[in-house]
Design a protein around this motif. Structure first.
Motif, PDB file in Angstrom:
ATOM      1  N   GLN A  10      27.536  28.747  55.605  1.00 58.82           N
ATOM      2  CA  GLN A  10      28.772  29.476  55.347  1.00 58.82           C
ATOM      3  C   GLN A  10      28.883  30.759  56.167  1.00 58.82           C
ATOM      4  OE1 GLN A  10      28.749  30.007  51.096  1.00 58.82           O
ATOM      5  NE2 GLN A  10      29.045  27.829  50.700  1.00 58.82           N
ATOM      6  N   GLY A  11      27.861  31.033  56.980  1.00 62.03           N
ATOM      7  CA  GLY A  11      27.884  32.213  57.830  1.00 62.03           C
ATOM      8  C   GLY A  11      27.689  33.518  57.096  1.00 62.03           C
ATOM      9  N   ARG A  64      28.597  45.791  37.567  1.00 64.90           N
ATOM     10  CA  ARG A  64      29.472  44.845  36.852  1.00 64.90           C
ATOM     11  C   ARG A  64      29.301  43.435  37.410  1.00 64.90           C
ATOM     12  NH1 ARG A  64      31.982  42.589  32.616  1.00 64.90           N
ATOM     13  NH2 ARG A  64      34.050  41.835  33.135  1.00 64.90           N
ATOM     14  N   LEU A  65      29.259  43.312  38.735  1.00 66.86           N
ATOM     15  CA  LEU A  65      29.095  41.997  39.338  1.00 66.86           C
ATOM     16  C   LEU A  65      27.721  41.426  39.004  1.00 66.86           C
ATOM     17  CD1 LEU A  65      30.251  39.722  41.008  1.00 66.86           C
ATOM     18  CD2 LEU A  65      29.417  40.899  43.071  1.00 66.86           C
ATOM     19  N   ALA A  66      26.694  42.250  39.044  1.00 65.66           N
ATOM     20  CA  ALA A  66      25.348  41.778  38.682  1.00 65.66           C
ATOM     21  C   ALA A  66      25.343  41.277  37.241  1.00 65.66           C
ATOM     22  CB  ALA A  66      24.325  42.896  38.861  1.00 65.66           C
ATOM     23  N   TYR A  67      26.035  41.985  36.360  1.00 63.83           N
ATOM     24  CA  TYR A  67      26.134  41.557  34.966  1.00 63.83           C
ATOM     25  C   TYR A  67      26.780  40.175  34.871  1.00 63.83           C
ATOM     26  CZ  TYR A  67      27.872  41.346  30.173  1.00 63.83           C
ATOM     27  OH  TYR A  67      28.163  40.929  28.902  1.00 63.83           O
ATOM     28  N   LEU A  68      27.898  39.991  35.568  1.00 66.04           N
ATOM     29  CA  LEU A  68      28.603  38.706  35.516  1.00 66.04           C
ATOM     30  C   LEU A  68      27.778  37.580  36.144  1.00 66.04           C
ATOM     31  CD1 LEU A  68      32.187  39.968  36.449  1.00 66.04           C
ATOM     32  CD2 LEU A  68      31.404  39.187  34.198  1.00 66.04           C
ATOM     33  N   LEU A  69      27.104  37.883  37.249  1.00 62.92           N
ATOM     34  CA  LEU A  69      26.312  36.861  37.934  1.00 62.92           C
ATOM     35  C   LEU A  69      25.047  36.506  37.169  1.00 62.92           C
ATOM     36  CD1 LEU A  69      26.543  38.210  41.592  1.00 62.92           C
ATOM     37  CD2 LEU A  69      27.434  36.006  40.802  1.00 62.92           C
ATOM     38  N   GLU A  75      29.238  31.771  38.406  1.00 63.62           N
ATOM     39  CA  GLU A  75      29.297  31.583  39.852  1.00 63.62           C
ATOM     40  C   GLU A  75      30.473  32.404  40.381  1.00 63.62           C
ATOM     41  OE1 GLU A  75      27.228  29.902  41.926  1.00 63.62           O
ATOM     42  OE2 GLU A  75      25.947  29.577  40.182  1.00 63.62           O
ATOM     43  N   PRO A  76      30.482  32.732  41.688  1.00 69.77           N
ATOM     44  CA  PRO A  76      31.585  33.535  42.240  1.00 69.77           C
ATOM     45  C   PRO A  76      32.975  32.978  41.938  1.00 69.77           C
ATOM     46  CG  PRO A  76      29.797  33.466  43.809  1.00 69.77           C
ATOM     47  CD  PRO A  76      29.411  32.545  42.683  1.00 69.77           C
ATOM     48  N   VAL A  77      33.148  31.679  42.028  1.00 66.18           N
ATOM     49  CA  VAL A  77      34.454  31.073  41.745  1.00 66.18           C
ATOM     50  C   VAL A  77      34.858  31.328  40.291  1.00 66.18           C
ATOM     51  CG1 VAL A  77      35.692  28.877  41.579  1.00 66.18           C
ATOM     52  CG2 VAL A  77      34.199  29.314  43.517  1.00 66.18           C
ATOM     53  N   TRP A 130      38.330  40.946  40.318  1.00 71.29           N
ATOM     54  CA  TRP A 130      37.848  40.208  41.493  1.00 71.29           C
ATOM     55  C   TRP A 130      38.899  39.181  41.896  1.00 71.29           C
ATOM     56  CZ3 TRP A 130      33.476  42.562  42.840  1.00 71.29           C
ATOM     57  CH2 TRP A 130      32.750  43.202  41.843  1.00 71.29           C
ATOM     58  N   SER A 131      39.443  39.338  43.083  1.00 68.76           N
ATOM     59  CA  SER A 131      40.496  38.422  43.517  1.00 68.76           C
ATOM     60  C   SER A 131      40.072  37.533  44.680  1.00 68.76           C
ATOM     61  CB  SER A 131      41.744  39.212  43.915  1.00 68.76           C
ATOM     62  OG  SER A 131      41.426  40.094  44.974  1.00 68.76           O
ATOM     63  N   ASP A 132      38.875  37.763  45.224  1.00 69.53           N
ATOM     64  CA  ASP A 132      38.460  37.035  46.417  1.00 69.53           C
ATOM     65  C   ASP A 132      37.021  36.544  46.280  1.00 69.53           C
ATOM     66  OD1 ASP A 132      38.308  36.052  49.020  1.00 69.53           O
ATOM     67  OD2 ASP A 132      37.916  38.027  49.888  1.00 69.53           O
ATOM     68  N   VAL A 133      36.826  35.235  46.390  1.00 66.71           N
ATOM     69  CA  VAL A 133      35.491  34.641  46.277  1.00 66.71           C
ATOM     70  C   VAL A 133      34.586  35.159  47.390  1.00 66.71           C
ATOM     71  CG1 VAL A 133      34.196  32.471  46.385  1.00 66.71           C
ATOM     72  CG2 VAL A 133      36.328  32.575  45.112  1.00 66.71           C
ATOM     73  N   HIS A 134      35.145  35.341  48.588  1.00 67.98           N
ATOM     74  CA  HIS A 134      34.334  35.826  49.715  1.00 67.98           C
ATOM     75  C   HIS A 134      33.802  37.232  49.447  1.00 67.98           C
ATOM     76  CE1 HIS A 134      35.143  32.332  52.100  1.00 67.98           C
ATOM     77  NE2 HIS A 134      36.443  32.480  51.912  1.00 67.98           N
ATOM     78  N   GLU A 135      34.620  38.075  48.827  1.00 64.28           N
ATOM     79  CA  GLU A 135      34.173  39.424  48.482  1.00 64.28           C
ATOM     80  C   GLU A 135      33.029  39.362  47.463  1.00 64.28           C
ATOM     81  OE1 GLU A 135      35.666  43.581  46.379  1.00 64.28           O
ATOM     82  OE2 GLU A 135      36.860  41.746  46.162  1.00 64.28           O
ATOM     83  N   VAL A 136      33.172  38.517  46.459  1.00 66.59           N
ATOM     84  CA  VAL A 136      32.131  38.372  45.434  1.00 66.59           C
ATOM     85  C   VAL A 136      30.842  37.862  46.072  1.00 66.59           C
ATOM     86  CG1 VAL A 136      31.462  37.121  43.346  1.00 66.59           C
ATOM     87  CG2 VAL A 136      33.776  38.037  43.553  1.00 66.59           C
ATOM     88  N   THR A 137      30.964  36.867  46.940  1.00 66.26           N
ATOM     89  CA  THR A 137      29.786  36.297  47.602  1.00 66.26           C
ATOM     90  C   THR A 137      29.117  37.327  48.503  1.00 66.26           C
ATOM     91  OG1 THR A 137      30.822  34.121  47.523  1.00 66.26           O
ATOM     92  CG2 THR A 137      28.999  34.395  49.049  1.00 66.26           C
TER      93      THR A 137
END
Length: 192
Positions: free
Chosen positions: A76-77, A146-151, A157-159, A169-176
């Motif tokens: 996925q680069g 917050r993201l670490a908590y959710l993950l 998963e990001p999706v 969070w509106s963008d999967v790429h940003e989360v990833t």
């Protein structure tokens, strides 16, 4: 003599890595993975959550998952590791993430989109609270925490994060991308 063997082995692994990454060479990927499986198993045994995680899945499952996460990040680069040490750091972070996500999913709370404090959820589990405190201390912003908590606590998963928390969070790429940053930060310093 021993140092020469170690250097040769490192060069060989780096060459396999480059062939696997650049040319999508499946044989190089398999050889690269086979050459590092014992190292990843050692990391797994050293992880504080390994015993609990291995009650849910086999050791080989986590080893395979760590390599698969690395491979997906390359495809996925998302990762451009050029040195063997960078590859090993990302691979170790992938293993750590796989273990943490597995443990979080196994105890997933029912209402994940609520802003429930991790400390309240972890009360009664002082060892988990201690680990969570160390995770939070390594992260540089409230958004990363917050993201670490959710993950890792909620096991999303990001999706799923984008779907369940669109206001944050509106963008999967940003989360990833941020997940990769979080993993790298968690790998710095002593073990959690």
């Amino acid at each position: 003599m021993r140092q020469d063997v170690g250097e040769t082995l490192a060069v060989s692994r780096l060459e396999l890595w480059r062939r696997a990454k650049t040319h999508s060479d499946l044989q190089a990927w398999a050889a690269f993975q086979q050459g590092l499986e014992e190292t990843v198993l050692t990391w797994l045994h050293e992880h504080p959550g390994s015993e609990a995680a291995c009650h849910l899945y086999s050791e080989r499952h986590f080893v395979a998952l760590a390599f698969e996460r690395l491979r997906q990040a390359v495809v996925q680069g998302q990762v451009t590791c050029e040195t063997l040490s960078e590859v090993l750091m990302y691979l170790r972070a992938s293993l750590n993430g796989a273990i943490l996500e597995t443990l979080r999913v196994s105890s997933r709370p029912s209402a994940v989109s609520e802003r429930v404090s991790a400390e309240r959820d972890l009360q009664g589990h002082p060892e988990s609270l201690e680990v969570w405190g160390r995770v939070q201390a390594r992260l540089s912003s409230e958004r990363e925490r917050r993201l670490a908590y959710l993950l890792y606590y909620c096991g999303l998963e990001p999706v799923e994060i984008v779907r369940r928390c669109p206001q944050e969070w509106s963008d999967v790429h940003e989360v990833t991308r941020l997940r990769c940053i979080i993993l790298m930060q968690l790998m710095k310093g002593p073990e959690l």
